[in-house]
Design a protein around this motif. Sequence first.
Motif, short mmCIF file in Angstrom:
data_model
loop_
_atom_site.label_atom_id
_atom_site.label_comp_id
_atom_site.label_asym_id
_atom_site.label_seq_id
_atom_site.Cartn_x
_atom_site.Cartn_y
_atom_site.Cartn_z
N LEU A 22 1.85 -2.29 11.36
CA LEU A 22 1.44 -0.93 11.01
C LEU A 22 0.49 -0.94 9.82
CD1 LEU A 22 4.86 0.92 11.48
CD2 LEU A 22 2.75 1.40 12.73
N ALA A 23 0.74 -1.81 8.86
CA ALA A 23 -0.15 -1.91 7.71
C ALA A 23 -1.55 -2.34 8.13
CB ALA A 23 0.43 -2.88 6.69
N ARG A 24 -1.62 -3.25 9.09
CA ARG A 24 -2.94 -3.69 9.58
C ARG A 24 -3.65 -2.57 10.34
NH1 ARG A 24 -2.78 -9.31 12.69
NH2 ARG A 24 -4.92 -8.58 13.09
N VAL A 25 -2.91 -1.87 11.19
CA VAL A 25 -3.51 -0.79 11.98
C VAL A 25 -3.96 0.35 11.08
CG1 VAL A 25 -3.09 0.90 13.81
CG2 VAL A 25 -2.18 -1.43 14.03
N ASP A 26 -3.24 0.56 10.00
CA ASP A 26 -3.57 1.66 9.09
C ASP A 26 -4.91 1.45 8.38
OD1 ASP A 26 -3.05 4.13 7.88
OD2 ASP A 26 -2.16 3.20 6.11
N ARG A 27 -5.44 0.23 8.43
CA ARG A 27 -6.75 -0.02 7.82
C ARG A 27 -7.89 0.47 8.71
NH1 ARG A 27 -4.63 -5.59 7.26
NH2 ARG A 27 -3.39 -5.68 5.34
N LEU A 36 -11.64 4.28 20.93
CA LEU A 36 -11.62 3.25 21.97
C LEU A 36 -11.80 1.86 21.38
CD1 LEU A 36 -13.67 5.00 24.82
CD2 LEU A 36 -11.19 4.67 24.65
N ARG A 37 -12.72 1.73 20.44
CA ARG A 37 -12.95 0.44 19.81
C ARG A 37 -11.72 -0.02 19.04
NH1 ARG A 37 -17.13 1.53 16.22
NH2 ARG A 37 -15.64 1.72 14.51
N ASP A 38 -11.11 0.91 18.28
CA ASP A 38 -9.93 0.55 17.49
C ASP A 38 -8.75 0.19 18.38
OD1 ASP A 38 -11.31 0.98 15.15
OD2 ASP A 38 -10.55 3.02 14.85
N LEU A 39 -8.56 0.96 19.45
CA LEU A 39 -7.44 0.69 20.34
C LEU A 39 -7.59 -0.68 21.00
CD1 LEU A 39 -4.84 1.71 21.64
CD2 LEU A 39 -6.21 2.84 23.40
N GLU A 40 -8.79 -1.02 21.40
CA GLU A 40 -9.01 -2.34 22.00
C GLU A 40 -8.72 -3.44 20.99
OE1 GLU A 40 -9.60 -5.27 24.60
OE2 GLU A 40 -9.43 -3.12 25.02
N VAL A 42 -6.57 -3.29 18.51
CA VAL A 42 -5.11 -3.37 18.34
C VAL A 42 -4.47 -4.03 19.55
CG1 VAL A 42 -3.01 -2.03 17.95
CG2 VAL A 42 -5.13 -1.33 16.85
N ARG A 43 -4.98 -3.76 20.72
CA ARG A 43 -4.43 -4.39 21.93
C ARG A 43 -4.61 -5.90 21.90
NH1 ARG A 43 -6.75 0.09 26.13
NH2 ARG A 43 -4.88 1.43 26.22
N ARG A 44 -5.78 -6.34 21.43
CA ARG A 44 -6.00 -7.79 21.36
C ARG A 44 -5.03 -8.45 20.37
NH1 ARG A 44 -11.57 -6.33 21.33
NH2 ARG A 44 -11.62 -6.65 19.04
N ALA A 45 -4.71 -7.74 19.30
CA ALA A 45 -3.84 -8.32 18.28
C ALA A 45 -2.36 -8.18 18.60
CB ALA A 45 -4.14 -7.67 16.93
N PHE A 46 -1.95 -7.04 19.24
CA PHE A 46 -0.52 -6.76 19.36
C PHE A 46 -0.07 -6.44 20.78
CE2 PHE A 46 -1.82 -5.51 15.03
CZ PHE A 46 -1.04 -6.41 14.31
N ALA A 48 1.27 -5.24 24.11
CA ALA A 48 1.96 -4.06 24.64
C ALA A 48 2.41 -3.09 23.56
CB ALA A 48 3.17 -4.51 25.46
N SER A 49 2.45 -3.53 22.31
CA SER A 49 2.88 -2.65 21.21
C SER A 49 1.73 -1.80 20.66
CB SER A 49 3.47 -3.49 20.07
OG SER A 49 4.62 -4.18 20.49
N ALA A 50 0.54 -1.96 21.20
CA ALA A 50 -0.64 -1.30 20.63
C ALA A 50 -0.50 0.21 20.61
CB ALA A 50 -1.89 -1.70 21.41
N ALA A 51 -0.09 0.81 21.72
CA ALA A 51 -0.03 2.27 21.79
C ALA A 51 0.98 2.84 20.78
CB ALA A 51 0.33 2.72 23.20
#
Length: 399
Positions: A22-27, A36-40, A42-46, A48-51
């Motif tokens: 969450l700390a990483r996504v909050d950046r 769309l760019r941010d979600l992609e 997060v998906r690459r990094a995490f 199924a937990s991305a959403a």
Amino acid sequence: MGYGFSRADVAFLSGAAGAAALARVDRLELTTATHLRDLESVRRAFGASAAALVETVRLRRKAGVKLLDAAHWLFTDDALQQATPTLVARRRAMRLAGRAVHDVTCSIGAEIAELAAICPRVLGSDLDDVRLSMAAHNLAGSRNVLLARADALAPVSTDTVVLADPARRADGRRTHDPAKLQPPLPDLIAAYPGRDLVVKCAPGLDFDRLGWAGEVEVVSLDGSVREACLWSSGLADPTVTRRATVLRSNGSEAVITDAEPDEIAERAPGEWILDPDGAVVRAGLVRHFAAKHGLWQLDPRIAYLTGDHVPAGMRGFRVLDRFELREKTVRAQLRKHDCGALEIMTRGVDLDPDSLRRRMKPQGTQPYTLIITRIGRTPTVFLCTATAARAAGREAALD
């Protein structure tokens, strides 16, 4: 509707790995332009937990203006929408200080967080397992709180004040019908006969038809009406059946009740027109407020007040001119006064302010306010200048 969280999502988000993610996504910006760019990313990094991560960060940012000290909380979109603002929940908790309380619709724990600070024991229950899991995370530091899965209509506690916040949506739409709340308000009241009961409701409910025997409190925060709260007789002053509570983010609080006098004069309009706080209007305490401050009504059936002074902390409108509601007359008066920016306020007349403003096409340099209302059967227009509410003195305005 938002993302549908699972208990597995909550377990992940509550742990150390989830907190780091969450700390990483909050950046990330997470704006409409970057979504769309941010979600992609997060998906690459995490995976199924991305959403769940993106939705949690989004909801935390949204919650910041409503819930204090909730930067690390977990929410669902619906739960956040219904959650009581911190200052409103805190005000209610203060009235229950020292009592054991059972919040039978505890959801994510917004009410319990305030109750736990000043009540010896707090029980929270709900039928939604995900929200209960989120509440357990959100209230992890509270030692006097017990959470359990239970139906609000099936009592599981004794010797507690019962607090309930029925959901205000039916079939996906907001409802003002007490019988369509979830759980239905009549059923909720019937489930706890003889118990001290507090029920948070929509301020648009018809309380007279409800036949509530205790107190109805209407609460506003920073000028916006937030809720009505039903207090059973054992928790209310026996002389009070209606209360308006006006809260501000600066910490000020003001209260007026129907135990106060409501005798006011019938006089011609004064130098100023005032629009009482929405909590005062919804609680039916306009006359009580007027009597307290030496004001009177423009019309006995209209909530606008008038007088020769502006109570501390209120916004007042100084009357410059008065005329009948004829568009030709209104246009001529606006031109005469070099009107530019134009605010239009209405009560008691069927008129769209935005449509009228477009038709008037003010092109001058001076700002004005038109107050359009009905005096008797006559639609009447007041041309006014406005004064800003003074920062200090809101308490004095009602207390």
